[in-house]
Design a protein around this motif. Structure first.
Motif, short mmCIF file in Angstrom:
data_model
loop_
_atom_site.label_atom_id
_atom_site.label_comp_id
_atom_site.label_asym_id
_atom_site.label_seq_id
_atom_site.Cartn_x
_atom_site.Cartn_y
_atom_site.Cartn_z
N PRO A 5 0.84 -1.21 0.00
CA PRO A 5 0.00 0.00 0.00
C PRO A 5 0.87 1.26 0.00
N SER A 6 0.35 2.31 -0.60
CA SER A 6 1.09 3.57 -0.67
C SER A 6 1.28 4.15 0.73
N ARG A 7 2.20 5.07 0.84
CA ARG A 7 2.45 5.74 2.11
C ARG A 7 1.18 6.43 2.59
N LEU A 8 0.44 7.03 1.68
CA LEU A 8 -0.81 7.71 2.06
C LEU A 8 -1.82 6.70 2.58
N GLU A 36 -1.97 15.95 1.37
CA GLU A 36 -1.54 14.89 2.29
C GLU A 36 -0.27 14.20 1.80
N CYS A 37 -0.21 13.93 0.51
CA CYS A 37 1.01 13.33 -0.05
C CYS A 37 2.21 14.25 0.13
N ARG A 43 7.35 15.80 5.79
CA ARG A 43 7.55 15.32 7.16
C ARG A 43 8.67 14.30 7.21
N ASP A 44 8.72 13.41 6.21
CA ASP A 44 9.73 12.35 6.21
C ASP A 44 11.10 12.82 5.77
N ARG A 45 11.17 13.92 5.04
CA ARG A 45 12.46 14.33 4.45
C ARG A 45 13.08 15.57 5.07
#
Length: 145
Positions: A5-8, A36-37, A43-45
């Motif tokens: 599944p995608s991160r979203l 959201e994407c 947030r992750d980078r």
């Protein structure tokens, strides 16, 4: 390409809460998904506060909405790009004698590595030589087989 599944799709309501707090309930759903994407990527980078990431994600989504909103276009998954990226990585690591190692490292067949190298050679040749009039990509006279 995995079926993961995608991160979203994996994101929880709590993870998306900083952005959700900024979104108007009437905000278009497709643009909310884009925001959201963007938020998850930021947030992750990037270091910093979730609220700052949420504000930036919404600002970026708004910029896209202003530029692209109202138009209808197909948003490709980019599988061809991902494949070509993998192919470029294989070519960058190609030494002339490591077909088997590259096949194992990238999860492809040795024959596929040979195909990538052959295609690159043809492209390089055509770039340097140019295409002669009346010949197809294989150097065969057009209209003949």
């Amino acid at each position: 390409m995995s079926a993961e599944p995608s991160r979203l799709a994996r994101a929880t309501v709590d993870e998306l809460a900083p952005l959700a707090a900024l979104l108007d309930p009437a905000y278009p759903e497709n643009w909310a998904r884009i925001a959201e994407c963007l938020y998850l990527s930021l947030r992750d980078r990037l270091p910093g506060e979730a609220t700052a990431h949420a504000h930036l994600a919404l600002e970026l989504a708004e910029g896209l909405r202003a530029e692209l909103g109202g138009s209808q276009f197909y948003l490709a998954k980019g599988q061809g790009y991902e494949l070509s990226l993998r192919d470029r990585q294989i070519l960058a690591r190609f030494t002339g004698h490591n077909h088997r190692a590259l096949a194992q490292a990238f999860g492809v067949t040795e024959r596929h590595v040979y195909s990538i190298v052959e295609r690159r050679g043809r492209e390089e040749f055509e770039r340097r030589q140019g295409k002669l009039p009346g010949l197809d990509a294989g150097g065969v006279a057009e209209g003949r087989s």
